[in-house]
Design a protein around this motif. Structure first.
Motif, short mmCIF file in Angstrom:
data_model
loop_
_atom_site.label_atom_id
_atom_site.label_comp_id
_atom_site.label_asym_id
_atom_site.label_seq_id
_atom_site.Cartn_x
_atom_site.Cartn_y
_atom_site.Cartn_z
N ALA A 1 -61.93 94.98 1.78
CA ALA A 1 -62.19 96.36 2.22
C ALA A 1 -62.43 97.26 1.02
CB ALA A 1 -61.02 96.88 3.05
N ALA A 2 -61.61 97.09 -0.02
CA ALA A 2 -61.77 97.91 -1.23
C ALA A 2 -63.11 97.64 -1.90
CB ALA A 2 -60.63 97.62 -2.20
N ILE A 3 -63.53 96.39 -1.92
CA ILE A 3 -64.80 96.03 -2.55
C ILE A 3 -65.97 96.57 -1.73
CG2 ILE A 3 -66.32 94.09 -3.14
CD1 ILE A 3 -63.72 92.53 -3.80
N VAL A 4 -65.87 96.48 -0.41
CA VAL A 4 -66.93 97.02 0.45
C VAL A 4 -67.03 98.53 0.27
CG1 VAL A 4 -67.60 97.45 2.86
CG2 VAL A 4 -66.85 95.18 2.16
N LYS B 1 -67.83 95.76 -11.32
CA LYS B 1 -66.79 95.06 -12.07
C LYS B 1 -65.62 94.69 -11.16
CE LYS B 1 -63.76 95.40 -16.10
NZ LYS B 1 -63.28 96.24 -17.22
N LEU B 2 -65.29 95.59 -10.22
CA LEU B 2 -64.23 95.30 -9.26
C LEU B 2 -64.56 94.04 -8.48
CD1 LEU B 2 -61.64 96.26 -7.71
CD2 LEU B 2 -63.19 97.48 -6.17
N GLU C 1 -62.73 90.24 -8.95
CA GLU C 1 -62.12 89.60 -7.79
C GLU C 1 -62.65 88.18 -7.62
OE1 GLU C 1 -59.63 89.68 -4.23
OE2 GLU C 1 -59.74 90.86 -6.06
N MET C 2 -63.95 87.99 -7.77
CA MET C 2 -64.53 86.65 -7.63
C MET C 2 -64.01 85.71 -8.71
SD MET C 2 -68.46 87.02 -6.36
CE MET C 2 -69.03 87.86 -7.84
N ASP C 3 -63.87 86.23 -9.92
CA ASP C 3 -63.37 85.41 -11.02
C ASP C 3 -61.93 84.98 -10.77
OD1 ASP C 3 -63.57 84.34 -13.80
OD2 ASP C 3 -62.05 85.85 -14.21
N THR D 1 -63.46 85.63 4.42
CA THR D 1 -62.56 86.79 4.38
C THR D 1 -62.17 87.17 2.95
OG1 THR D 1 -60.68 85.30 4.76
CG2 THR D 1 -61.58 86.47 6.67
N THR D 2 -62.90 86.67 1.98
CA THR D 2 -62.67 87.05 0.59
C THR D 2 -63.99 87.33 -0.10
OG1 THR D 2 -62.71 84.74 -0.15
CG2 THR D 2 -60.56 85.67 0.40
N ALA D 3 -63.91 87.79 -1.33
CA ALA D 3 -65.12 88.20 -2.04
C ALA D 3 -65.84 87.04 -2.72
CB ALA D 3 -64.78 89.26 -3.08
#
Length: 225
Positions: free
Chosen positions: A51-54, A132-133, A137-139, A173-175
């Protein structure tokens, strides 16, 4: 077709409609902060981190069209802060989500205080922070998958491993490449996975589909045993 939750490139954001998963893979395009708010509020988004990334990427797409319109840093600052507060209302009582909004606000305020900053400069810095956010998260998720898989191999000492997941978060459900299912996918990649079982214990479904249903769909879609 790639079953990833987010698709973001060249300033275009697409979010997988989680409510339609198991029936079809349909992506909702996000052009404005209002689109991001709707995707989050209507539970197209399956986790607080997502949600934060979206919210961040949705506003990055939104503000891109203003980069040549706002001449002064104060104009960009006002617009971004207003939109961030609007996006906060999509999940007003969520600690992590609100903390990300606060972090983005602080970045905007700091950029605008630079005496040499222009409106375009503030926007460019915000978009960089949002991207960057997402990349961070992906990393982190990629590292979780690799570390978790190799730890299981090390601790079990087995050549083939059976895995039971409960209320896990997969790619849908994840980035990135997922948390719990990321471990399973890494086990499959390195040749140690025998079978994966997906269970759900909570009585309340999330996004109209339980995480078990979402996980089971992804397990089949990804060809995991």
């Amino acid at each position: 077709m790639s079953a990833e939750f987010l698709k973001y490139e060249a300033g275009v954001l697409k979010v997988l409609d989680q409510q339609k998963v198991t029936q079809e893979l349909k992506y909702v395009e996000v052009h404005h902060a209002e689109d991001a708010w709707t995707a989050i509020r209507q539970m197209h988004v399956g986790s607080m981190h997502l949600a934060a990334i979206v919210a961040a990427l949705g506003l990055a797409v939104d503000v891109k069209r203003h980069k040549d319109n706002f001449k002064h840093a104060s104009q960009s600052e006002k617009y971004l802060l207003q939109k961030l507060e609007y996006l906060r209302t999509a999940l007003p009582n969520t600690v992590y989500y609100s903390s990300v909004i606060d972090e983005l606000r602080s970045g905007v305020e700091a950029a605008a205080k630079d005496g040499s900053a222009t409106g375009k400069h503030v926007i460019v810095l915000f978009r960089a922070a949002a991207e960057k956010l997402w990349s961070s998260e992906m990393d982190a998720i990629d590292k979780i998958g690799k570390h978790g898989a190799h730890k299981l191999v090390e601790q079990t000492g087995k050549v083939k491993i059976k895995v039971l997941t409960i209320c896990n978060q997969g790619t849908l459900t994840t980035a990135g490449h997922s948390t719990a299912l990321g471990v399973v996918r890494e086990l499959q990649r390195i040749g140690y996975l025998e079978h994966v079982y997906a269970c759900e214990t909570r009585p309340i479904n999330q996004s109209k589909l339980s995480l078990r249903e979402i996980s089971a769909f992804e397990i089949v879609y990804k060809g995991l045993p």
